[in-house]
Design a protein around this motif. Structure first.
Motif, PDB file in Angstrom:
ATOM      1  N   GLN A 140      43.458  48.233  58.125  1.00 32.67           N
ATOM      2  CA  GLN A 140      42.462  49.202  57.672  1.00 32.67           C
ATOM      3  C   GLN A 140      43.007  50.128  56.587  1.00 32.67           C
ATOM      4  O   GLN A 140      42.316  51.039  56.130  1.00 32.67           O
ATOM      5  CB  GLN A 140      41.964  50.024  58.853  1.00 32.67           C
ATOM      6  N   GLU A 141      44.249  49.875  56.139  1.00 35.01           N
ATOM      7  CA  GLU A 141      44.844  50.666  55.056  1.00 35.01           C
ATOM      8  C   GLU A 141      44.783  49.839  53.769  1.00 35.01           C
ATOM      9  O   GLU A 141      45.769  49.248  53.329  1.00 35.01           O
ATOM     10  CB  GLU A 141      46.289  51.037  55.400  1.00 35.01           C
ATOM     11  N   LEU A 142      43.612  49.767  53.157  1.00 32.50           N
ATOM     12  CA  LEU A 142      43.394  48.883  52.015  1.00 32.50           C
ATOM     13  C   LEU A 142      43.131  49.672  50.741  1.00 32.50           C
ATOM     14  O   LEU A 142      42.537  50.756  50.777  1.00 32.50           O
ATOM     15  CB  LEU A 142      42.201  47.949  52.280  1.00 32.50           C
ATOM     16  N   THR A 143      43.581  49.102  49.616  1.00 31.76           N
ATOM     17  CA  THR A 143      43.277  49.664  48.293  1.00 31.76           C
ATOM     18  C   THR A 143      42.677  48.564  47.425  1.00 31.76           C
ATOM     19  O   THR A 143      42.865  47.367  47.694  1.00 31.76           O
ATOM     20  CB  THR A 143      44.545  50.214  47.619  1.00 31.76           C
ATOM     21  N   PHE A 144      41.976  48.953  46.350  1.00 29.17           N
ATOM     22  CA  PHE A 144      41.206  47.985  45.575  1.00 29.17           C
ATOM     23  C   PHE A 144      41.362  48.191  44.067  1.00 29.17           C
ATOM     24  O   PHE A 144      40.415  48.041  43.299  1.00 29.17           O
ATOM     25  CB  PHE A 144      39.720  48.079  45.960  1.00 29.17           C
ATOM     26  N   GLU A 145      42.563  48.515  43.612  1.00 29.02           N
ATOM     27  CA  GLU A 145      42.785  48.759  42.188  1.00 29.02           C
ATOM     28  C   GLU A 145      42.573  47.485  41.359  1.00 29.02           C
ATOM     29  O   GLU A 145      42.044  47.538  40.252  1.00 29.02           O
ATOM     30  CB  GLU A 145      44.199  49.310  41.962  1.00 29.02           C
ATOM     31  N   GLN A 146      42.998  46.332  41.868  1.00 24.03           N
ATOM     32  CA  GLN A 146      42.817  45.073  41.135  1.00 24.03           C
ATOM     33  C   GLN A 146      41.333  44.739  40.987  1.00 24.03           C
ATOM     34  O   GLN A 146      40.883  44.288  39.925  1.00 24.03           O
ATOM     35  CB  GLN A 146      43.550  43.938  41.855  1.00 24.03           C
ATOM     36  N   LEU A 147      40.561  44.949  42.044  1.00 23.92           N
ATOM     37  CA  LEU A 147      39.122  44.705  41.983  1.00 23.92           C
ATOM     38  C   LEU A 147      38.459  45.653  40.986  1.00 23.92           C
ATOM     39  O   LEU A 147      37.586  45.233  40.201  1.00 23.92           O
ATOM     40  CB  LEU A 147      38.506  44.880  43.370  1.00 23.92           C
ATOM     41  N   LYS A 148      38.871  46.907  40.981  1.00 23.40           N
ATOM     42  CA  LYS A 148      38.325  47.874  40.026  1.00 23.40           C
ATOM     43  C   LYS A 148      38.644  47.460  38.591  1.00 23.40           C
ATOM     44  O   LYS A 148      37.809  47.619  37.690  1.00 23.40           O
ATOM     45  CB  LYS A 148      38.889  49.265  40.313  1.00 23.40           C
ATOM     46  N   THR A 149      39.843  46.906  38.389  1.00 24.44           N
ATOM     47  CA  THR A 149      40.227  46.445  37.048  1.00 24.44           C
ATOM     48  C   THR A 149      39.338  45.283  36.598  1.00 24.44           C
ATOM     49  O   THR A 149      38.942  45.209  35.425  1.00 24.44           O
ATOM     50  CB  THR A 149      41.702  46.004  37.038  1.00 24.44           C
ATOM     51  N   LEU A 150      39.021  44.377  37.509  1.00 32.91           N
ATOM     52  CA  LEU A 150      38.128  43.256  37.171  1.00 32.91           C
ATOM     53  C   LEU A 150      36.751  43.768  36.762  1.00 32.91           C
ATOM     54  O   LEU A 150      36.155  43.281  35.795  1.00 32.91           O
ATOM     55  CB  LEU A 150      37.999  42.308  38.361  1.00 32.91           C
ATOM     56  N   TYR A 151      36.246  44.751  37.482  1.00 36.58           N
ATOM     57  CA  TYR A 151      34.941  45.324  37.125  1.00 36.58           C
ATOM     58  C   TYR A 151      35.014  46.050  35.782  1.00 36.58           C
ATOM     59  O   TYR A 151      34.100  45.939  34.957  1.00 36.58           O
ATOM     60  CB  TYR A 151      34.461  46.274  38.223  1.00 36.58           C
ATOM     61  N   ALA A 152      36.091  46.785  35.564  1.00 36.10           N
ATOM     62  CA  ALA A 152      36.242  47.493  34.285  1.00 36.10           C
ATOM     63  C   ALA A 152      36.312  46.504  33.133  1.00 36.10           C
ATOM     64  O   ALA A 152      35.793  46.767  32.043  1.00 36.10           O
ATOM     65  CB  ALA A 152      37.498  48.363  34.326  1.00 36.10           C
ATOM     66  N   GLY A 153      36.951  45.348  33.355  1.00 32.66           N
ATOM     67  CA  GLY A 153      37.029  44.321  32.321  1.00 32.66           C
ATOM     68  C   GLY A 153      35.673  43.756  31.958  1.00 32.66           C
ATOM     69  O   GLY A 153      35.492  43.213  30.863  1.00 32.66           O
ATOM     70  N   ASN A 154      34.709  43.868  32.864  1.00 35.80           N
ATOM     71  CA  ASN A 154      33.330  43.435  32.602  1.00 35.80           C
ATOM     72  C   ASN A 154      32.435  44.610  32.237  1.00 35.80           C
ATOM     73  O   ASN A 154      31.213  44.515  32.295  1.00 35.80           O
ATOM     74  CB  ASN A 154      32.754  42.724  33.832  1.00 35.80           C
ATOM     75  N   GLU A 155      33.085  45.725  31.885  1.00 39.92           N
ATOM     76  CA  GLU A 155      32.388  46.947  31.483  1.00 39.92           C
ATOM     77  C   GLU A 155      31.461  47.455  32.581  1.00 39.92           C
ATOM     78  O   GLU A 155      30.359  47.935  32.331  1.00 39.92           O
ATOM     79  CB  GLU A 155      31.612  46.720  30.177  1.00 39.92           C
ATOM     80  N   LEU A 156      31.926  47.328  33.836  1.00 41.19           N
ATOM     81  CA  LEU A 156      31.200  47.835  34.992  1.00 41.19           C
ATOM     82  C   LEU A 156      32.088  48.856  35.699  1.00 41.19           C
ATOM     83  O   LEU A 156      33.299  48.675  35.791  1.00 41.19           O
ATOM     84  CB  LEU A 156      30.844  46.703  35.960  1.00 41.19           C
TER      85      LEU A 156
END
Length: 432
Positions: A140-156
């Motif tokens: 339950q100690e999760l982070t999502f920086e890589q997922l956020k980077t993927l969204y930012a790369g799609n301008e989201l």
């Protein structure tokens, strides 16, 4: 006044004269979504017509629900005023699936209530409970920086305070679910790409692991690696120089992304890729989704095992909801490249230069590859051996064996004598 349309969790009834049908809809919605809303005084098209409310109206609805739906639920029943007309709103919630109504079981599909058997319902309940959004993550100690980077790369942009809910990364209890785990920066899932020498798994040359990170990052790394293997081959046998790729990468891409999307991640086994001298195999866990026929599968009709994951992959341009992936592969390689069992789906992408590697009829005769030779040896030892028998002894799929047999027959190396069931194989040594 119009209040909308019927959905998988909303049902309209014109009057309480349709109480029985309305109660069936409530049970059906509970089985599908664990919740449901029923309105009395509203037509099927959402137009408010009003409901007469007497001294016993609300009590009759409450008692009807209590007597008909099992296990028993406690509904919330209120009256609302819409366009100066009274309507009744019944809201139910429940986690004790399956629910019956008048002794029968129903499941909501769009705005319809479909009766199903208790066995079918149990299967559906298990499949729903088995989805990656309903299973709680071990960590339950999760982070999502890589997922956020993927969204930012799609301008989201993912808003910090809402993205976990919007992307369905939480269970109903507010804890991280299995989908959150496979999309987190650090997890326990590793996608393997194994490279073998020859046409079977006896000689492992190399094993690459792409994992313990956001699954979508690992998926892209696998695509990049396999694309790098797709070398250009040159055919100088004719008067003109002909160049071609080792395999159709667009077909591999569709097969690989489908494997990752439809994989039964709840079984703790990621999809895998195996590279041989003559083919690539993509293996995903879990057979066809419940309710999808083989014919519908080949036609490109989709019933996502992981619907919420599909939504994310669409947003990030990994996939399109066009259903063209399977028809594309079938048009290029045929249906035989799919090997579908109850627990696995294997897609075999053959290399275009298999013939150049030794399966042509040359001046000195036909040159079989390693797999061909094993098949021929086993046929000489037992002329009545079946495809299943060859598969079991060689440790290869029946689809792979069938393709090799087809080539051997086309080249005149083997012949089938007698019927399909009781016939025998004859190996033409003169051809070799």
């Amino acid at each position: 006044m119009n209040i909308g349309t019927e959905t998988e969790w909303v049902e309209f009834k014109k009057t309480t004269g349709e109480l029985r049908e309305g109660i069936i809809s409530l049970a059906s919605m509970l089985n599908k979504n664990g919740k449901g809303i029923l309105y009395f005084g509203v037509r099927n098209d959402g137009e408010v017509v009003g409901q007469q409310i007497g001294d016993r109206t609300m009590r009759e609805i409450s008692q009807g629900i209590a007597n008909a739906i099992k296990p028993q639920i406690i509904p919330t029943i209120i009256t609302e005023l819409c366009d100066e007309k009274n309507i009744i709103k019944v809201t139910v919630n429940g986690e004790e699936k399956p629910y019956s109504a008048y002794g029968k079981y129903y499941m909501r599909s769009a705005d319809e209530d479909r009766e199903i058997s208790p066995g079918q319902l149990r299967t559906l309940m298990l499949s729903i409970a088995d989805t990656i959004v309903n299973i709680e993550a071990n960590n339950q100690e999760l982070t999502f920086e890589q997922l956020k980077t993927l969204y930012a790369g799609n301008e989201l942009t993912l808003r910090e305070n809402t993205f976990k809910q919007n992307l369905n990364l939480l269970t109903r209890n507010g804890t991280y679910n299995l989908m959150a785990s496979i999309l987190a920066d650090v997890n326990s899932y590793s996608i393997k790409v194994a490279v073998f020498r020859g046409s079977d798994k006896t000689d492992l040359m190399k094993r690459n692991e792409y994992g313990y990170k956001c699954m979508l990052v690992a998926v892209k790394q696998v695509l990049d690696y396999i694309e790098a293997l797709n070398e250009t081959t040159v055919d100088l046998s004719g008067s003109l120089r002909k160049e071609s790729k080792l395999f159709d990468f667009s077909c591999f891409r569709e097969a690989w992304l489908n494997a990752c999307l439809h994989n039964r991640w709840s079984r703790q086994t990621p999809p895998a890729v195996y590279v041989f001298d003559n083919r690539i195999e993509i293996v995903s866990v879990g057979g066809l989704p419940e309710g999808l026929t083989l014919e519908e599968f080949y036609e490109g009709k989709s019933k996502p095992v992981n619907l919420e994951l599909q939504q994310i992959m669409v947003q990030l341009d990994y996939i399109e909801q066009t259903g063209h992936g399977v028809p594309l592969i079938v048009s290029r390689y045929g249906k035989e490249v799919f090997d579908i069992t109850e627990n696995f789906i294997t897609v075999t992408i053959p290399f275009n230069n298999v013939k150049e590697k030794g399966r042509l009829q040359r001046d000195e005769g036909f040159v079989p590859d390693e797999c061909d030779r094993k098949i021929l040896n086993l046929m000489e030892e037992d002329s009545g051996i079946t495809v299943r028998g060859l598969s079991e002894q060689m440790g290869l799929g029946m689809t792979t064996i069938t393709k090799h047999i087809r080539v051997l027959r086309e080249m005149g190396v083997i012949e089938r004598e007698g019927s399909k069931k009781s016939g025998q194989w004859r190996v033409n040594k003169l051809v070799l």
